[in-house]
Design an enzyme around this catalytic site. Structure first.
Site, short mmCIF file in Angstrom:
data_model
loop_
_atom_site.label_atom_id
_atom_site.label_comp_id
_atom_site.label_asym_id
_atom_site.label_seq_id
_atom_site.Cartn_x
_atom_site.Cartn_y
_atom_site.Cartn_z
N PRO A 163 0.81 -1.10 -0.09
CA PRO A 163 0.12 -0.03 0.09
C PRO A 163 0.68 1.32 -0.02
O PRO A 163 1.84 1.21 0.77
CB PRO A 163 -0.66 0.04 1.30
N LEU A 164 0.24 2.32 -0.75
CA LEU A 164 1.28 3.46 -1.00
C LEU A 164 1.55 3.96 0.51
O LEU A 164 2.53 4.52 0.58
CB LEU A 164 0.66 4.42 -1.83
N CYS A 165 0.45 4.12 1.36
CA CYS A 165 0.83 4.67 2.74
C CYS A 165 2.01 4.25 3.39
O CYS A 165 2.45 4.68 4.32
CB CYS A 165 -0.59 4.70 3.45
N THR A 166 1.93 2.87 3.36
CA THR A 166 3.07 1.95 4.01
C THR A 166 4.44 2.43 3.48
O THR A 166 5.24 2.87 4.20
CB THR A 166 3.11 0.48 3.81
N GLU A 169 4.71 6.26 4.35
CA GLU A 169 4.84 6.70 6.00
C GLU A 169 5.44 5.88 6.77
O GLU A 169 6.21 5.99 7.84
CB GLU A 169 3.31 6.97 6.36
#
Lengths: 403, 323
Positions: A163-166, A169
């Protein structure tokens, strides 16, 4: 040593399978020299890929008596191929795989007959194989009787996507750091420039950035080797697994073309990770398969318009499909989105579906839309078999179909 | 290749397989020495696989001339007659194998394997033999076992469209990775003689029929003083008679050795290329495991039959017979 003697002796092993009747033969099997000669002269085999499995397959097929082999591969040879793709040498690095492979096989096999006339077959069986490290599979697809590729698509492991957020961030693993550098940081720093995985400078840059990020988050394990592996999605590969799987595929090809023995039914898995394990599973066709399944049967009146049909799909108990887009053969009869296509196909909505489909009494359409499952909305694609009531046997092909 | 670390060339060439078994295993491979006897189709495949994998050296023994039947299954032999003239099977295969990987030392040893002494076998870590009589198999196996260092021993035979592999690693220790660390494992292998002496009746009921069938053929060739595979359809009645005698001797029901299977093996003295690839691939993997001490090795027989695509492992050993 006369040429004909050589050929005769060379096929002595194959003769045992092709010149005699047997208990496991296919119903259409006709033993005899004609079969053996037909196999060599007429059977045309297409080998897709001249890599790990391709090299082995070409060797196995050529030794098994097939004379008409065609090989396709878009790649060029690299040093890391040489540990298993044995048709290639160090001096071949950089050359196209298919060309070198074909040339090497020709050097080892005797004359090639350029005057081949393929026998028309409506059914084209497919043999598929794959390997990764110590694991592999070989399977037979016979259109109409075994499951098709789509039926067993669930066997493929899910693609690894972070996932892009992983990545942005909360990275936890070395792979996260690498993909951050590869997918996010690269564009930030080199906007416009495409990342080239085969360029060592690009790869080094990604590695350096990944190391920085890993240090920031206290993550271990970023190496140059891992960086290459993650970015290029490298599949670990060794020669012996490829040898086993390709040979299994060749055996099945020989059986399919000649009918000399029962074919594998229908999926073989090989696992050499702990000890040795080979299993043959008989998978069955998925009756709801989008490709080979019969499709949900719908009976329609010839006067039903496309709009009415789309409305019917919402109510149909087996489908409950809303906002449907409809596709017939290669034509989009109606598309809900994007706007430009919706406008182009809107005029079809008032026309009878029977006419839009060329006035055939029965045919397949594919519909996409949204369904509700357990309260959740999901998009889905369904295959439908439409039968028109009271349609004439003679089809009227003189029909202009809308965009 | 001679130092402790892998060279840059080795790391590049072996990249894809180092990702499978690690650099440590690759180093061990590069220091290993393999002896091979009987250059038929299956052995050709096996040699291809271990040369590509990057073993230290490979020594080939086979003084026979090229024959027509050899051409049909051994892809290492060039089809050009003029190139083959005057060279033995081993010499021709040696030239081809060197091309696959210049980093492996491939060489030929001339002479009768059975007459070579202990000092010769002591040079090797792995010995693989094919196309051998029962007597030769036992003899070479014993020579390996008498050495002070542990030498892994394998036999392989393919007939018709089936094949058999036998493994003897003597007393073998290796580390097995478990979820909570590594565990030390030890396996005790019987010699070939010990294995085939295990009473047939004491084996598990569903043991592979190929095991018995191969033993019958082996005994027949020995009794008739034939060279390995010097057998044809005319011998079938005598083979079936021998089967009956052996089954009576071992108190084994004859249904365990179908006549049709024996017929296939008698008539199929030649090899079948795709089956050679499967057996050669499996054998290659086993030898790589034994050299690298990684992975559970096969114990102690493997059978494959192309008619049903099944591969079976059989553990034919009697704990009471082992010292």
């Amino acid at each position: 040593m006369a040429e004909s003697t050589v050929h005769q002796s060379r096929s002595r092993d194959l003769d045992k399978l092709l010149l005699r009747p047997g208990n496991l033969v296919a119903p259409t099997f006709e033993p005899g020299a004609q079969l053996r000669d037909d196999l060599q002269e007429y059977a045309r085999i297409l080998v897709v890929g001249a890599g790990g499995l391709g090299c082995e397959l070409l060797k196995d097929l050529a030794l098994s008596g097939f004379k008409n082999l065609e090989v396709i591969d878009m790649d060029r040879i690299e040093v890391t191929n040489l540990n298993r793709q044995f048709l290639f040498r160090l001096e071949d690095v950089g050359k196209p795989k298919a060309e070198v492979a074909a040339r090497r096989v020709m050097e080892r096999v005797s004359e090639y007959d350029s005057d081949d006339k393929p026998i028309e077959e409506t059914v084209k069986p497919m043999v598929d194989g794959g390997t990764e490290g110590f694991k592999g599979h070989a399977r037979v697809i016979i259109p109409g009787s075994t499951p098709c590729f789509e039926c067993t698509i669930w066997l493929f492991p899910p693609q690894v996507k972070f996932p892009l957020c992983t990545l942005a961030e909360t990275p936890r693993t070395a792979a996260h750091c690498i993909e951050y550098a590869h997918l996010i940081k690269w564009d930030e720093v080199h906007s416009g420039k495409t990342f080239d995985p085969d360029d060592p400078e690009h790869m080094k840059w990604v590695y350096t950035e990944a190391v920085k990020r890993a240090e920031l988050f206290g993550i271990q394990g970023v190496t140059y080797s891992l960086t290459q592996g993650v970015v290029k999605n490298i599949i670990p590969a060794i020669a012996s697994t490829n040898a086993i799987v390709s040979a299994a595929c060749t055996l099945e090809t020989l059986k399919l073309v000649s009918g000399c023995s029962k074919t594998l039914s229908n999926y073989l898995t090989y696992n050499g990770v702990e000890g040795l394990h080979i299993k043959v599973t008989e998978f069955v066709k998925d009756k709801d398969c989008l490709v080979c399944g019969p499709g949900v049967l719908l009976e329609l009146d010839t006067s039903v318009t496309l709009q009415k049909f789309i409305d019917m799909l919402e109510e149909h108990p087996k489908l409950l499909l809303s906002k449907a887009s409809v596709r017939h053969q290669a034509t989009n009869l109606y598309m809900q989105a994007p706007q430009v296509l919706e406008e182009m196909t809107r005029s079809n909505l008032n026309l009878p579906l029977f006419e839009l489909m060329g006035k055939v009494p029965r045919d397949i359409v594919h519909v996409t839309g949204t369904t509700s499952r357990d309260g959740k909305k999901a998009s889905c694609l369904r295959k439908l078999c439409l039968v028109f009531k009271g349609a004439d046997a003679v089809t009227d092909q003189d029909m202009a179909v809308g965009a | 290749m001679n130092g402790e670390e892998l060279t840059e060339q080795e790391t590049a060439l072996y990249d894809r397989q180092i990702r499978v078994w690690g650099a440590d295993a690759q180093r061990r491979l590069s220091k290993s020495h393999i002896l091979v006897y009987g250059m038929k189709g299956t052995i050709a495949e096996f040699c291809k696989n271990i040369v590509l994998a990057g073993v230290g050296s490979l020594t080939l023994v086979d003084d026979r001339d090229v024959s027509e039947e050899a051409l049909s299954a051994n892809f290492l032999i060039p089809p050009d007659e003029s190139v083959c003239r005057g060279k033995t099977l081993a010499e021709l295969c040696c030239d081809s194998l060197r091309e696959f990987n210049p980093m492996v030392r491939v060489s030929v040893e001339k002479g009768d394997l059975a007459s070579l002494g202990a000092e010769f076998f002591d040079k090797f870590d792995v010995v693989v033999i094919s196309c051998c009589s029962l007597a030769t198999k036992k003899l070479i196996n014993e020579k390996c076992r008498k050495l002070s260092k542990r030498v892994s021993f394998y036999t392989v035979d393919c007939r018709d469209c089936c094949g058999e592999i036998f493994v003897d690693l003597q007393k073998y220790n290796y580390a097995k990775k478990k979820t909570d660390g590594t565990a030390e494992c030890e396996l005790q292998y019987p010699s070939f003689q010990e294995a085939i002496s295990v009473p047939w009746k004491s084996l598990r009921p569903k043991v592979s029929k190929l095991y018995f069938a191969m033993r019958v053929i082996e005994r027949f060739e020995e009794a008739e003083k034939r060279k390995p595979r010097e057998i044809s359809i005319e011998d079938l009645p005598a083979v079936l008679k021998l089967k009956k005698e052996l089954c009576e001797e071992q108190s084994l029901n004859e249904s365990h050795i179908p006549d049709t299977l024996l017929e296939r093996l008698v008539m199929g003295a030649k090899e079948f290329p795709p089956v050679c690839a499967i057996i050669g691939g499996t054998l290659g993997q086993e030898v790589i495991k034994a050299i690298s001490s990684k992975g559970d090795p096969l114990k102690n027989f493997f059978f494959f039959d192309a008619t049903d695509g099944k591969g079976m492992i059989e553990d034919i050993s009697n704990p009471n017979l082992l010292s």
